[in-house]
Design a protein around this motif. Structure first.
Motif, PDB file in Angstrom:
ATOM      1  N   ARG A  60    -105.568 -12.863  24.825  1.00 26.56           N
ATOM      2  CA  ARG A  60    -107.020 -13.812  24.557  1.00 26.56           C
ATOM      3  C   ARG A  60    -107.111 -14.714  24.595  1.00 26.56           C
ATOM      4  O   ARG A  60    -108.393 -15.326  25.503  1.00 26.56           O
ATOM      5  N   HIS A  61    -105.740 -15.575  24.637  1.00 27.08           N
ATOM      6  CA  HIS A  61    -106.270 -17.275  24.041  1.00 27.08           C
ATOM      7  C   HIS A  61    -106.016 -17.866  25.895  1.00 27.08           C
ATOM      8  O   HIS A  61    -106.668 -18.341  25.588  1.00 27.08           O
ATOM      9  N   ARG A  62    -104.912 -17.484  26.236  1.00 28.12           N
ATOM     10  CA  ARG A  62    -104.808 -18.124  27.640  1.00 28.12           C
ATOM     11  C   ARG A  62    -103.944 -19.451  27.785  1.00 28.12           C
ATOM     12  O   ARG A  62    -104.720 -20.030  28.120  1.00 28.12           O
ATOM     13  N   HIS A  63    -103.666 -19.573  26.320  1.00 33.96           N
ATOM     14  CA  HIS A  63    -103.241 -20.647  26.025  1.00 33.96           C
ATOM     15  C   HIS A  63    -101.795 -20.288  24.875  1.00 33.96           C
ATOM     16  O   HIS A  63    -101.966 -20.326  24.339  1.00 33.96           O
ATOM     17  N   PHE A  64    -100.611 -21.371  25.071  1.00 36.13           N
ATOM     18  CA  PHE A  64     -99.639 -20.991  24.170  1.00 36.13           C
ATOM     19  C   PHE A  64     -99.815 -21.941  22.641  1.00 36.13           C
ATOM     20  O   PHE A  64     -99.290 -20.884  22.170  1.00 36.13           O
ATOM     21  N   GLY A  65    -100.472 -23.406  23.020  1.00 37.85           N
ATOM     22  CA  GLY A  65    -100.493 -23.403  21.851  1.00 37.85           C
ATOM     23  C   GLY A  65    -101.411 -22.952  20.857  1.00 37.85           C
ATOM     24  O   GLY A  65    -100.825 -22.396  19.123  1.00 37.85           O
ATOM     25  N   ARG A  66    -102.413 -22.573  21.252  1.00 38.75           N
ATOM     26  CA  ARG A  66    -103.771 -21.737  20.597  1.00 38.75           C
ATOM     27  C   ARG A  66    -103.151 -20.117  19.641  1.00 38.75           C
ATOM     28  O   ARG A  66    -103.565 -20.240  18.483  1.00 38.75           O
ATOM     29  N   ALA A  67    -102.302 -19.566  20.313  1.00 34.26           N
ATOM     30  CA  ALA A  67    -101.828 -18.442  20.133  1.00 34.26           C
ATOM     31  C   ALA A  67    -100.744 -18.803  19.622  1.00 34.26           C
ATOM     32  O   ALA A  67    -100.401 -18.156  18.162  1.00 34.26           O
ATOM     33  N   ALA A  68    -100.177 -19.731  19.532  1.00 30.39           N
ATOM     34  CA  ALA A  68     -98.807 -19.413  18.796  1.00 30.39           C
ATOM     35  C   ALA A  68     -99.242 -20.393  17.103  1.00 30.39           C
ATOM     36  O   ALA A  68     -98.748 -20.280  16.028  1.00 30.39           O
ATOM     37  N   GLN A  69    -100.291 -20.661  16.860  1.00 32.64           N
ATOM     38  CA  GLN A  69    -100.974 -21.427  16.545  1.00 32.64           C
ATOM     39  C   GLN A  69    -101.782 -20.432  15.127  1.00 32.64           C
ATOM     40  O   GLN A  69    -101.906 -20.281  13.835  1.00 32.64           O
ATOM     41  N   GLU A  70    -102.238 -19.162  15.940  1.00 29.67           N
ATOM     42  CA  GLU A  70    -103.556 -17.838  15.263  1.00 29.67           C
ATOM     43  C   GLU A  70    -101.587 -16.890  14.406  1.00 29.67           C
ATOM     44  O   GLU A  70    -101.989 -16.681  13.207  1.00 29.67           O
ATOM     45  N   LEU A  71    -100.248 -16.683  15.699  1.00 34.03           N
ATOM     46  CA  LEU A  71     -99.182 -16.150  14.732  1.00 34.03           C
ATOM     47  C   LEU A  71     -98.618 -17.083  14.275  1.00 34.03           C
ATOM     48  O   LEU A  71     -97.522 -16.698  13.569  1.00 34.03           O
ATOM     49  N   HIS A  72     -98.708 -18.381  13.833  1.00 40.49           N
ATOM     50  CA  HIS A  72     -97.826 -19.211  12.965  1.00 40.49           C
ATOM     51  C   HIS A  72     -96.095 -19.281  13.366  1.00 40.49           C
ATOM     52  O   HIS A  72     -95.833 -19.077  13.101  1.00 40.49           O
ATOM     53  N   LEU A  73     -96.662 -18.969  14.563  1.00 40.58           N
ATOM     54  CA  LEU A  73     -95.022 -19.286  15.628  1.00 40.58           C
ATOM     55  C   LEU A  73     -95.089 -20.616  16.523  1.00 40.58           C
ATOM     56  O   LEU A  73     -95.936 -21.283  16.676  1.00 40.58           O
ATOM     57  N   THR A  74     -94.187 -20.966  16.477  1.00 34.43           N
ATOM     58  CA  THR A  74     -93.014 -22.367  17.775  1.00 34.43           C
ATOM     59  C   THR A  74     -93.684 -21.881  19.312  1.00 34.43           C
ATOM     60  O   THR A  74     -93.609 -20.234  19.209  1.00 34.43           O
ATOM     61  N   GLN A  75     -94.258 -22.797  19.632  1.00 35.97           N
ATOM     62  CA  GLN A  75     -94.821 -22.142  21.670  1.00 35.97           C
ATOM     63  C   GLN A  75     -94.005 -21.907  22.103  1.00 35.97           C
ATOM     64  O   GLN A  75     -93.235 -20.700  23.169  1.00 35.97           O
ATOM     65  N   PRO A  76     -92.388 -22.581  21.706  1.00 35.25           N
ATOM     66  CA  PRO A  76     -91.016 -21.618  22.153  1.00 35.25           C
ATOM     67  C   PRO A  76     -91.350 -20.423  21.964  1.00 35.25           C
ATOM     68  O   PRO A  76     -90.507 -19.565  23.389  1.00 35.25           O
ATOM     69  N   ALA A  77     -91.142 -20.292  20.589  1.00 37.37           N
ATOM     70  CA  ALA A  77     -90.995 -18.116  20.132  1.00 37.37           C
ATOM     71  C   ALA A  77     -92.189 -17.952  21.270  1.00 37.37           C
ATOM     72  O   ALA A  77     -91.494 -16.389  21.498  1.00 37.37           O
ATOM     73  N   ILE A  78     -92.903 -18.534  21.437  1.00 42.66           N
ATOM     74  CA  ILE A  78     -94.207 -17.752  22.431  1.00 42.66           C
ATOM     75  C   ILE A  78     -94.291 -17.415  23.794  1.00 42.66           C
ATOM     76  O   ILE A  78     -93.664 -16.008  24.154  1.00 42.66           O
ATOM     77  N   SER A  79     -92.456 -17.831  23.925  1.00 40.43           N
ATOM     78  CA  SER A  79     -92.157 -18.158  25.123  1.00 40.43           C
ATOM     79  C   SER A  79     -91.486 -17.076  25.551  1.00 40.43           C
ATOM     80  O   SER A  79     -91.125 -16.530  26.657  1.00 40.43           O
ATOM     81  N   ILE A  80     -90.598 -17.015  24.985  1.00 41.92           N
ATOM     82  CA  ILE A  80     -88.968 -16.299  24.268  1.00 41.92           C
ATOM     83  C   ILE A  80     -89.676 -14.924  24.723  1.00 41.92           C
ATOM     84  O   ILE A  80     -89.078 -13.568  24.935  1.00 41.92           O
ATOM     85  N   ARG A  81     -90.775 -14.389  23.230  1.00 43.24           N
ATOM     86  CA  ARG A  81     -91.281 -13.181  23.153  1.00 43.24           C
ATOM     87  C   ARG A  81     -91.824 -12.713  24.725  1.00 43.24           C
ATOM     88  O   ARG A  81     -91.716 -11.616  24.789  1.00 43.24           O
ATOM     89  N   LEU A  82     -92.681 -13.154  25.331  1.00 34.62           N
ATOM     90  CA  LEU A  82     -93.253 -12.979  27.244  1.00 34.62           C
ATOM     91  C   LEU A  82     -91.916 -12.508  27.330  1.00 34.62           C
ATOM     92  O   LEU A  82     -92.750 -11.939  28.689  1.00 34.62           O
ATOM     93  N   ALA A  83     -91.289 -13.300  27.786  1.00 38.90           N
ATOM     94  CA  ALA A  83     -90.192 -13.276  29.072  1.00 38.90           C
ATOM     95  C   ALA A  83     -89.257 -12.071  28.382  1.00 38.90           C
ATOM     96  O   ALA A  83     -88.756 -11.685  29.085  1.00 38.90           O
TER      97      ALA A  83
END
Length: 306
Positions: free
Chosen positions: A14-37
């Motif tokens: 939805r955001h097409r942006h790691f930073g904004r997605a991490a902010q909404e989910l209260h996660l770090t950007q690396p955590a988002i990347s790990i989940r996507l991988a």
């Protein structure tokens, strides 16, 4: 796959942006990347393309996004139904488990219960098999996971999964490249579970001579303590190999090549057949699902569901 992983993918799409997605989910950007991988690895294909500032879904990613939307919509509807379900509201389930379960699929089981039944209260106790069965007989637990079943007219039992037992030891004590006979193994100091537990009862038949082992056995009621003793080279032991995946991978412990395989260990779920039948049925079904999902994430030779 967890609901949290699906939510992460949908939010990122939805955001097409790691930073904004991490902010909404209260996660770090690396955590988002790990989940996507992890999601891409599970599906075996690329789901998102990133080139500079451009961020787009692959055709496979579009299909996954559509499916995740449907799953999350149904999940939220079910969650709302359960919140309003009198059978689940403000209920308590008392769960007892041995530490071999605690070290494997207990955490995702509890997490799944909380996700599917948000108002359910969980009382969790980690004990040995004997104490768990005694607690069931005293009506202290609604469901337990042990090596022996609780026997009685008010109890029902099922096999949640089976854990392979393997002889392991430290390189301080054993040669990982050598094949050991049963007699050679019997001459080593052996660390095992407490007397009258199923793993302990398997020791004498395995060696076919209990007297030979009388002075060589050290028993302990804690899996974690047994693992520490094995790592420190105080002896060898037969334990569920899936509980020491990390130690085996790091080379801290090694599986011992033996001529005779140690029997596997079924994990038996026993539950109260009377009382809150709707609640207990849901807990039992979730236990089956959580155990099966865990077994699907490890080597089939380590843990399986019949």
């Amino acid at each position: 796959m967890r609901i949290l992983d699906m939510m992460t993918f949908v939010t990122l799409a939805r955001h097409r942006h790691f930073g904004r997605a991490a902010q909404e989910l209260h996660l770090t950007q690396p955590a988002i990347s790990i989940r996507l991988a992890a999601i891409e690895q599970e599906f075996g294909c690329k789901l998102m393309h990133r080139t500079g500032r451009d961020f787009s879904l692959t055709p496979a990613g579009e299909r996954v996004l559509e499916t995740f939307h449907l799953v999350l919509e149904n999940y939220n509807l079910l969650k709302q139904e359960l919140v309003n379900d009198p059978a689940m509201r403000n209920k308590v389930v008392r769960i007892g488990a041995m530490d071999s379960v605690s070290a494997t699929w207990l955490t995702p089981f509890v997490e799944d219960l909380h996700q599917s039944n948000p108002t359910l209260k969980i009382e969790l106790t980690i004990e040995g098999t004997k104490n768990l069965i005694d607690g069931m007989n005293r009506n202290e637990f609604d469901i337990i996971f042990a090596v022996d079943p609780a026997i009685g007219d008010n109890f029902r039992s099922f096999t949640s999964c089976t854990l392979q037992m393997g002889w392991v030891g430290s390189a301080r004590l054993i040669d990982p490249d050598r094949n050991y006979s049963v007699d050679e193994l019997a001459r080593m100091p052996i660390i095992t579970f407490p007397k009258d537990t199923p793993p302990y009862r398997m020791i004498a038949p395995y060696f076919q001579d209990e007297q030979v082992l009388a002075s060589k056995l050290t028993s302990c009621n804690s899996l974690y303590s047994i693992i520490n003793l094995l790592v420190d080279g105080y002896g060898v032991g037969a334990i569920p190999t899936v509980t020491i995946k990390r130690e085996l991978k790091m080379g801290i412990l090694h599986q011992i090549n033996v001529s005779k395989r140690f029997p596997p260990m079924p994990i038996i779920g026993s539950y109260q057949a009377a009382g809150e039948t709707t609640l207990i049925k849901r807990v039992v079904e979730q236990a089956r699902l959580s155990a099966a999902r865990f077994c699907a994430t490890v080597e089939p030779s380590m843990a399986w569901v019949d």
